[in-house]
Design a protein around this motif. Structure first.
Motif, PDB file in Angstrom:
ATOM      1  N   ARG A 147       7.631  19.536  16.880  1.00  0.00           N
ATOM      2  CA  ARG A 147       6.785  19.723  18.065  1.00  0.00           C
ATOM      3  C   ARG A 147       5.880  18.528  18.310  1.00  0.00           C
ATOM      4  O   ARG A 147       5.564  18.205  19.453  1.00  0.00           O
ATOM      5  N   GLU A 148       5.428  17.926  17.224  1.00  0.00           N
ATOM      6  CA  GLU A 148       4.500  16.797  17.339  1.00  0.00           C
ATOM      7  C   GLU A 148       4.602  15.961  16.071  1.00  0.00           C
ATOM      8  O   GLU A 148       4.856  16.490  14.994  1.00  0.00           O
ATOM      9  N   LEU A 149       4.397  14.659  16.230  1.00  0.00           N
ATOM     10  CA  LEU A 149       4.504  13.744  15.105  1.00  0.00           C
ATOM     11  C   LEU A 149       3.488  12.628  15.289  1.00  0.00           C
ATOM     12  O   LEU A 149       3.353  12.086  16.385  1.00  0.00           O
ATOM     13  N   THR A 150       2.780  12.294  14.232  1.00  0.00           N
ATOM     14  CA  THR A 150       1.880  11.148  14.259  1.00  0.00           C
ATOM     15  C   THR A 150       1.959  10.433  12.916  1.00  0.00           C
ATOM     16  O   THR A 150       2.100  11.064  11.876  1.00  0.00           O
ATOM     17  N   ARG A 151       1.935   9.090  12.992  1.00  0.00           N
ATOM     18  CA  ARG A 151       2.022   8.257  11.780  1.00  0.00           C
ATOM     19  C   ARG A 151       0.889   7.249  11.787  1.00  0.00           C
ATOM     20  O   ARG A 151       0.508   6.749  12.841  1.00  0.00           O
ATOM     21  N   THR A 152       0.409   6.928  10.589  1.00  0.00           N
ATOM     22  CA  THR A 152      -0.717   6.004  10.497  1.00  0.00           C
ATOM     23  C   THR A 152      -0.317   4.547  10.627  1.00  0.00           C
ATOM     24  O   THR A 152      -1.138   3.713  10.973  1.00  0.00           O
ATOM     25  N   GLY A 153       0.907   4.214  10.299  1.00  0.00           N
ATOM     26  CA  GLY A 153       1.268   2.817  10.133  1.00  0.00           C
ATOM     27  C   GLY A 153       1.021   2.469   8.679  1.00  0.00           C
ATOM     28  O   GLY A 153       0.323   3.183   7.957  1.00  0.00           O
ATOM     29  N   ALA A 154       1.593   1.383   8.243  1.00  0.00           N
ATOM     30  CA  ALA A 154       1.540   1.025   6.825  1.00  0.00           C
ATOM     31  C   ALA A 154       0.190   0.466   6.426  1.00  0.00           C
ATOM     32  O   ALA A 154      -0.472  -0.201   7.209  1.00  0.00           O
ATOM     33  N   THR A 155      -0.179   0.750   5.211  1.00  0.00           N
ATOM     34  CA  THR A 155      -1.249   0.026   4.533  1.00  0.00           C
ATOM     35  C   THR A 155      -0.630  -0.483   3.246  1.00  0.00           C
ATOM     36  O   THR A 155       0.278   0.147   2.706  1.00  0.00           O
ATOM     37  N   ALA A 156      -1.035  -1.659   2.801  1.00  0.00           N
ATOM     38  CA  ALA A 156      -0.325  -2.285   1.679  1.00  0.00           C
ATOM     39  C   ALA A 156      -1.249  -3.161   0.849  1.00  0.00           C
ATOM     40  O   ALA A 156      -2.334  -3.548   1.298  1.00  0.00           O
ATOM     41  N   MET A 157      -0.762  -3.475  -0.348  1.00  0.00           N
ATOM     42  CA  MET A 157      -1.495  -4.296  -1.291  1.00  0.00           C
ATOM     43  C   MET A 157      -0.510  -4.973  -2.213  1.00  0.00           C
ATOM     44  O   MET A 157       0.525  -4.391  -2.562  1.00  0.00           O
ATOM     45  N   ILE A 158      -0.814  -6.196  -2.649  1.00  0.00           N
ATOM     46  CA  ILE A 158       0.019  -6.884  -3.624  1.00  0.00           C
ATOM     47  C   ILE A 158      -0.160  -6.208  -4.973  1.00  0.00           C
ATOM     48  O   ILE A 158      -1.268  -5.836  -5.339  1.00  0.00           O
ATOM     49  N   ARG A 159       0.948  -6.064  -5.704  1.00  0.00           N
ATOM     50  CA  ARG A 159       0.880  -5.460  -7.038  1.00  0.00           C
ATOM     51  C   ARG A 159       0.170  -6.389  -8.021  1.00  0.00           C
ATOM     52  O   ARG A 159       0.229  -7.605  -7.890  1.00  0.00           O
ATOM     53  N   GLY A 160      -0.459  -5.793  -9.023  1.00  0.00           N
ATOM     54  CA  GLY A 160      -1.071  -6.574 -10.088  1.00  0.00           C
ATOM     55  C   GLY A 160      -2.322  -7.308  -9.658  1.00  0.00           C
ATOM     56  O   GLY A 160      -2.937  -6.999  -8.646  1.00  0.00           O
ATOM     57  N   ILE A 161      -2.678  -8.315 -10.419  1.00  0.00           N
ATOM     58  CA  ILE A 161      -3.880  -9.095 -10.155  1.00  0.00           C
ATOM     59  C   ILE A 161      -3.496 -10.386  -9.462  1.00  0.00           C
ATOM     60  O   ILE A 161      -2.647 -11.129  -9.925  1.00  0.00           O
ATOM     61  N   VAL A 162      -4.131 -10.618  -8.324  1.00  0.00           N
ATOM     62  CA  VAL A 162      -3.890 -11.828  -7.533  1.00  0.00           C
ATOM     63  C   VAL A 162      -5.003 -12.818  -7.838  1.00  0.00           C
ATOM     64  O   VAL A 162      -6.175 -12.469  -7.832  1.00  0.00           O
ATOM     65  N   LYS A 163      -4.621 -14.041  -8.106  1.00  0.00           N
ATOM     66  CA  LYS A 163      -5.630 -15.074  -8.417  1.00  0.00           C
ATOM     67  C   LYS A 163      -6.119 -15.766  -7.190  1.00  0.00           C
ATOM     68  O   LYS A 163      -5.489 -15.910  -6.229  1.00  0.00           O
TER      69      LYS A 163
END
Length: 163
Positions: A147-163
């Motif tokens: 009947r109805e659909l809504t999506r947020t869109g992606a949120t993302a992050m690099i895995r591990g520790i980024v220098k």
């Protein structure tokens, strides 16, 4: 040049008009934004935009350079160039008369989703995961009637520790 999907993180000053300037830059470069999410970052006064788009690498590199020219842009990272975690949330209102509910609930359980609202003739299902998981769940729920659909869109992050 091959056209690929890119997930870009843009750290910006939390100022009026920044979203418009960033999205306008993509439009001028001929990039379609598939999804964009914006929210607070780990630093007060800064927001993080996660933009999913498709295009060739050369044009994306130009867009990144142009983003840095915008006064409120602090940092731009092509997350898809690194191992990353990406998630999206969808709310799906599906027809679910009492007789059909066990089948729908079976799909919900299989996808580790949850029912967040029940009415006499429908359910609202919340599913969190990557794009493919959400697409697959939607396909399985279509026969019951979405009947109805809504999506947020992606949120993302690099895995591990980024220098």
């Amino acid at each position: 040049m091959s056209v690929t999907k890119h997930t870009i993180s843009v750290l910006v000053n939390n100022q009026p008009g920044v979203l418009q300037r960033v999205s306008g830059l993509f439009g001028r470069r001929g990039f379609n934004i598939e999804s964009i999410t914006v929210g607070a970052s780990e630093e007060e006064g800064l927001s993080r935009m996660i933009i999913v788009t498709t295009g060739d690498d050369r044009t994306l590199e130009q867009v990144q350079k142009q983003l840095y020219k915008l006064i409120d842009v602090i940092k731009v990272i092509d997350l898809s160039a690194h191992p990353m975690v990406a998630r999206e949330l969808a709310l799906i209102k599906v027809n679910a008369e009492p007789a059909a509910r066990p089948e729908v609930l079976g799909i919900v359980d299989t996808f580790r989703a949850s029912v967040v609202d029940i009415s006499p003739a429908s359910l609202i299902v919340q599913v969190i995961g990557d794009n493919e998981k959400i697409d697959a769940m939607i396909e399985l729920l279509k026969p019951y009637g979405i009947r109805e659909l809504t999506r947020t869109g992606a949120t993302a992050m690099i895995r591990g520790i980024v220098k």
